[in-house]
Design an enzyme around this catalytic site. Structure first.
Site, PDB file in Angstrom:
ATOM      1  NE  ARG A 166      -4.030  -1.902  -0.059  1.00  0.00           N
ATOM      2  CZ  ARG A 166      -4.018  -3.074  -0.686  1.00  0.00           C
ATOM      3  NH1 ARG A 166      -2.936  -3.462  -1.343  1.00  0.00           N
ATOM      4  NH2 ARG A 166      -5.075  -3.858  -0.668  1.00  0.00           N
ATOM      5  CG  LEU A 167       4.496   1.527   1.450  1.00  0.00           C
ATOM      6  CD1 LEU A 167       5.947   1.200   1.809  1.00  0.00           C
ATOM      7  CD2 LEU A 167       3.945   2.596   2.400  1.00  0.00           C
TER       8      LEU A 167
END
Length: 210
Positions: free
Chosen positions: A189-190
């Site tokens: 989720r970066l």
């Protein structure tokens, strides 16, 4: 299955400042062409968000029909809900979501109508059934049944035969961007998220936290 447990790890690509274009239109052009080449379903489909006088937002999917330095173009019924909302508040947002490429493009700006010449040219390039349909459908209005559409289509087909003119209530819109965002899914989720905003007539590119 619990819908809250649905997960996907985004690992197809990355979006860095060094590898992206300084001009957002060039970046969009590259990504759209890559979506077309990848044969993703309807790469030209975009969500259009408008806000009415009651301050309630609404969205719908429309199809991009052109883009250049002037903006992003689509065509529709000016009397539809989106047409009425744009008449009262000429600002809108667009979003492309190319799921297979794990990419999203968001565009915001002021909306204006295209010229009559542009609208005429595009209208007359459409298939005959689509041109008749522009006359037959009172878009966004309540109708009793599908029979209304079929009856209208038959009426206007008989009236105009092979040469229906462009309806006065139908034409193009152009969103003139002042903000672009390019989102590339990344692992954990970066995600990569680059925003371009106009500042003094020049585009400023900056990274946003996902």
């Amino acid at each position: 299955m619990n819908i809250a447990d649905l997960r996907k790890s985004y690992e197809k690509a990355e979006l860095s400042e060094d590898a992206s274009h300084a001009d957002p239109l060039q970046q969009f052009d590259q990504w759209l062409k890559e979506a077309i080449a990848a044969e993703v379903p309807e790469p030209n489909a975009m969500t259009l968000a408008t806000v009415g006088s009651d301050l309630r937002p609404s969205t719908r999917v429309v199809l991009i029909k052109g883009y250049d330095a002037r903006g992003i173009v689509w065509y529709t019924n000016y009397q539809s809900r989106k047409g009425r909302e744009l008449a009262g508040n000429p600002f809108a947002a667009l979003q492309f979501h190319w799921v297979e490429l794990e990419r999203v493009v968001r565009i915001e700006g002021r909306v204006e109508k295209t010229s009559d010449e542009e609208s005429d040219a595009y209208f007359h390039s459409r298939p005959l059934d689509s041109r008749i349909g522009a006359w037959a459908s009172p878009q966004s209005e309540v109708i009793e049944s599908r029979t209304v559409l079929v009856t209208n289509a038959a009426k206007y087909g008989a009236q105009f035969l092979l040469k229906p003119p462009r309806p006065p209530h139908w034409g193009g819109y152009r969103l003139v961007p002042d903000t672009w965002q390019f989102w590339q899914g990344r692992k954990s989720r970066l995600h990569d998220r680059l925003r371009y905003r106009l500042d003094g007539g020049a585009w400023v590119r900056e990274r946003l936290a996902p």
